[in-house]
Write a protein that holds these residues in place. Structure first.
Motif, PDB file in Angstrom:
ATOM      1  N   VAL A   1      54.898  43.547  40.306  1.00  0.00           N
ATOM      2  CA  VAL A   1      53.524  43.952  40.602  1.00  0.00           C
ATOM      3  C   VAL A   1      52.796  42.765  41.221  1.00  0.00           C
ATOM      4  CG1 VAL A   1      51.366  44.774  39.566  1.00  0.00           C
ATOM      5  CG2 VAL A   1      53.564  45.592  38.693  1.00  0.00           C
TER       6      VAL A   1
ATOM      7  N   ASP B   1      48.974  41.524  43.502  1.00  0.00           N
ATOM      8  CA  ASP B   1      47.589  41.870  43.813  1.00  0.00           C
ATOM      9  C   ASP B   1      47.548  42.792  45.019  1.00  0.00           C
ATOM     10  OD1 ASP B   1      46.371  40.363  41.815  1.00  0.00           O
ATOM     11  OD2 ASP B   1      46.251  38.579  43.071  1.00  0.00           O
ATOM     12  N   ALA B   2      46.659  43.777  44.970  1.00  0.00           N
ATOM     13  CA  ALA B   2      46.448  44.647  46.125  1.00  0.00           C
ATOM     14  C   ALA B   2      45.674  43.881  47.185  1.00  0.00           C
ATOM     15  CB  ALA B   2      45.694  45.902  45.706  1.00  0.00           C
TER      16      ALA B   2
ATOM     17  N   ALA C   1      43.152  44.824  48.649  1.00  0.00           N
ATOM     18  CA  ALA C   1      41.770  45.299  48.694  1.00  0.00           C
ATOM     19  C   ALA C   1      40.747  44.227  48.343  1.00  0.00           C
ATOM     20  CB  ALA C   1      41.598  46.495  47.747  1.00  0.00           C
TER      21      ALA C   1
ATOM     22  N   ASP D   1      39.945  43.258  45.354  1.00  0.00           N
ATOM     23  CA  ASP D   1      39.406  43.413  44.010  1.00  0.00           C
ATOM     24  C   ASP D   1      40.514  43.105  43.001  1.00  0.00           C
ATOM     25  OD1 ASP D   1      41.040  45.619  44.160  1.00  0.00           O
ATOM     26  OD2 ASP D   1      39.415  47.059  44.331  1.00  0.00           O
ATOM     27  N   ASP D   2      40.367  43.569  41.781  1.00  0.00           N
ATOM     28  CA  ASP D   2      41.343  43.259  40.731  1.00  0.00           C
ATOM     29  C   ASP D   2      42.468  44.289  40.619  1.00  0.00           C
ATOM     30  OD1 ASP D   2      40.059  40.936  40.012  1.00  0.00           O
ATOM     31  OD2 ASP D   2      38.795  41.916  38.518  1.00  0.00           O
ATOM     32  N   THR D   3      42.669  45.107  41.632  1.00  0.00           N
ATOM     33  CA  THR D   3      43.720  46.119  41.564  1.00  0.00           C
ATOM     34  C   THR D   3      45.073  45.500  41.899  1.00  0.00           C
ATOM     35  OG1 THR D   3      43.363  46.803  43.852  1.00  0.00           O
ATOM     36  CG2 THR D   3      42.150  48.011  42.152  1.00  0.00           C
ATOM     37  N   THR D   4      46.114  46.148  41.407  1.00  0.00           N
ATOM     38  CA  THR D   4      47.478  45.682  41.655  1.00  0.00           C
ATOM     39  C   THR D   4      48.296  46.813  42.265  1.00  0.00           C
ATOM     40  OG1 THR D   4      48.199  46.302  39.432  1.00  0.00           O
ATOM     41  CG2 THR D   4      47.421  44.041  39.735  1.00  0.00           C
ATOM     42  N   GLU D   5      49.414  46.424  42.859  1.00  0.00           N
ATOM     43  CA  GLU D   5      50.341  47.384  43.449  1.00  0.00           C
ATOM     44  C   GLU D   5      51.753  47.043  43.010  1.00  0.00           C
ATOM     45  OE1 GLU D   5      50.059  48.810  47.625  1.00  0.00           O
ATOM     46  OE2 GLU D   5      48.697  47.106  47.804  1.00  0.00           O
ATOM     47  N   THR D   6      52.566  48.075  42.864  1.00  0.00           N
ATOM     48  CA  THR D   6      53.982  47.860  42.614  1.00  0.00           C
ATOM     49  C   THR D   6      54.637  47.569  43.961  1.00  0.00           C
ATOM     50  OG1 THR D   6      53.954  49.326  40.696  1.00  0.00           O
ATOM     51  CG2 THR D   6      56.098  48.882  41.698  1.00  0.00           C
TER      52      THR D   6
END
Length: 108
Positions: free
Chosen positions: A17, A19-20, A22, A24-29
């Motif tokens: 995982v 950081d996205a 974007a 912000d604090d979102t993540t991506e697999t």
């Protein structure tokens, strides 16, 4: 945030995982290593990194994290996945995870 490797036993895979994009604090697999777990053995069957995340060394981080976890859990490793098998071949300190009687089968 540094890439994070997580075992997802309900999906029979390790995921990496990140950081996205974007901001912000979102993540991506970014990728995963599928496995089959049985009687003290973990058979890696497929590893994949999303092409959007290619060239960042995430596949190697995923392999190392999954294999380190297998070692910590005392599991024998069966590297059916060509990527995991190749990674072990380039990092011989991990070859001991593969049972000695099966190393020749995997070219190790």
């Amino acid at each position: 945030m540094e890439p994070r490797i997580t075992d997802r036993p309900e999906r029979s895979r390790y995921e990496i995982v990140v950081d996205a994009d974007a901001g912000d604090d979102t993540t991506e697999t970014a990728g995963f290593a599928e496995y089959h777990l049985s009687e003290g053995e973990i058979a890696f069957i497929h590893t994949e990194i999303d092409p959007r995340f290619g060239g960042r060394g995430l596949g190697g981080l995923l392999a190392r994290g999954a294999l380190d976890d297998a070692r910590d859990r005392g599991l024998r490793v069966l590297p059916y996945c060509p990527f995991i098998r190749g990674w072990i071949g380039k990092h011989p300190a991990y070859a001991d995870l593969v049972p000695p009687e099966r190393r020749a089968r995997f070219g190790l």
